[in-house]
Design an enzyme around this catalytic site. Sequence first.
Site: not given
Length: 303
Positions: A48, A136
């Site tokens: 992606i 994250y």
Amino acid sequence: MNAFQLSATAAPPLLITGAQGTLGRAFQRICDIRNLPTVCLSRHELDITDPVAVELALQRHQPWAVVNAAGYVRVDEAEKDAALCYRVNATGPKVLARACAHRGVQLLAFSSDLVFDGQQSVPYTEGDAKRPLNVYGHSKSLAERDVLAALPRALVVRTSAFFGPWDEYNFVHYALQALRGGRVFEAADDLQVSPTYVPDLVNTALDLLIDEESGIWHVANHGTYTWARLAQLAAEGAELNTALVRPRPAAAFGWAAPRPAFSALSSNRGIVLPSVEDGLGRYLRDVSVASPDECTLKGEAVA
């Protein structure tokens, strides 16, 4: 006319990236139940972060929408592997959003309660300020910004601490596995989250996508629990020894990534999911009736 006003045979597919991960597998299963045609691509089949590969995939499959279920999910390892985390979690969704905007295709992307810093004492809603504490969470915050900048009508779903019946890579599975073996299970008692049952998450996200909703939505089961209390609830539901659940402070686990002390989610956009207890009850029922193969489907850390 949207895709669901067409005949079943003529309907274009929903393209699902990260097909081998927890969410990717769940979307495949639930779309099949709901008779929604899909094209499912693993990270090996579609990178992606590669604009050319993404454009070719959209051209080939002509989806009505894309569900990005790919992601880097190793929160602690992200602290030392930040480049890969940002590439998968921030660059990838931006590439998808730009390609979807170019072709007029809708996009569903997922974000996390870890975009918040935990300073609140009431559940976070969609408009609350983001202040991620770790790599994250920062990667997810960047993805939200860049996806909606490239494709303002994109749907971004924030969720939290999800667990489901179709693979073993979740907190509830690990807790029950230990307790059924008569082993002590330690869990943090000073971090509060909104545990989310994967079928509820996927069905609700699909409904929002079909209804052509956009922007940021919080989708999590109702309730705020520490990880230790979640393990105790799972033990109670499975009629296991709750005394084997040992609450401990988060600092005792030596995690590399700081976590918010409070990251429970709520919604001011009209989303109301069943309670966490209800989700746990269905989890225990669904796991008990699943075949051994269905209970051991392998997820991937980078889907």
